[in-house]
Scaffold this active site. Structure first.
Site, PDB file in Angstrom:
ATOM      1  N   ASP A 179      67.727 -38.553  64.149  1.00 30.48           N
ATOM      2  CA  ASP A 179      68.286 -39.907  64.212  1.00 30.48           C
ATOM      3  C   ASP A 179      69.169 -40.078  65.458  1.00 30.48           C
ATOM      4  OD1 ASP A 179      68.655 -42.432  63.245  1.00 30.48           O
ATOM      5  OD2 ASP A 179      69.851 -41.850  61.506  1.00 30.48           O
TER       6      ASP A 179
ATOM      7  N   SER B 266      63.434 -34.699  56.131  1.00 31.64           N
ATOM      8  CA  SER B 266      64.288 -34.103  55.080  1.00 31.64           C
ATOM      9  C   SER B 266      64.606 -32.617  55.226  1.00 31.64           C
ATOM     10  CB  SER B 266      63.698 -34.325  53.668  1.00 31.64           C
ATOM     11  OG  SER B 266      63.911 -35.647  53.230  1.00 31.64           O
TER      12      SER B 266
END
Ligand code: ADP
Length: 176
Positions: free
Chosen positions: A40, A123
């Site tokens: 991110d 994840s």
């Protein structure tokens, strides 16, 4: 490593997701869509402030879903922001949420006429999903989607580091 699934290509490479020249890259986003660390942070740093501006307008995204923005200054025209599950031992529906984050990302790609997509390993960083459990779910979900959706010509998994690459390679060999 590269394999053919129906009419499409599925590729594993070791590298950096922000550098990919696919039409879309996928972000390992969090539900706020307001940025974070790992993938991110790297995407927002490389893509510039426009992506965050678009994310703010979208307002968030629950785990298992995905949202699309432009790619800002990236080579990729689009960023698909996918939210994977936080791993809590595997009994909280994490596998299904992870699969659905991949599936929803690909559905958004199809809807926007995007033919090539690069994914990071959703994840398996800050969200703590063990990579040897996440890799077969990621790969199987993408393979099933490609079988039914030849309009997506290429899916590339971009693995950060050699051990992540090896985990995906082992998982892919196990699925063939
Ligand atoms: P999550 O919060 O979904 O776990 P992270 O971004 O923390 O997402 O990590 C997801 C995976 O992406 C991890 O395996 C991490 O090593 C990897 N990763 C981190 N930076 C990059 C990058 N620039 N390109 C590709 N993969 C990356």
């Amino acid at each position: 490593m590269q394999v053919t699934i129906g009419k499409s290509k599925l590729e594993l490479v070791q590298g950096d997701i922000t550098q990919q020249d696919t039409e879309a890259i996928v972000n390992a986003a969090n539900p706020s869509l307001l940025g974070g660390g790992g993938v991110d942070g790297a995407i927002h740093r490389a893509g510039g402030p426009q992506i965050l501006e678009e994310c703010r307008k979208i307002g968030g995204c629950p785990p298992g879903e995905a949202r699309i923005t432009s790619g800002g200054k990236l080579k990729a025209k689009y960023v698909i922001h996918a939210v994977g599950p936080i791993y809590r031992g595997g009994t909280q529906g994490e596998a299904e949420t992870l699969a659905s984050a991949y599936r929803n990302s690909l559905e958004l790609a199809s809807k926007h006429g995007i033919k090539s997509v690069a994914f990071p390993s959703l994840s398996t960083g800050a969200y703590g999903y063990p990579i040897e459990l996440a890799a077969p779910i990621a790969l199987k979900t993408v393979m099933d989607y490609l079988q039914a959706h030849p309009e997506i010509e290429l899916v590339r998994f971009v693995l950060f580091g050699h051990s992540a690459y090896e985990a995906y390679e082992r998982a892919l060999k196990g699925l063939l």
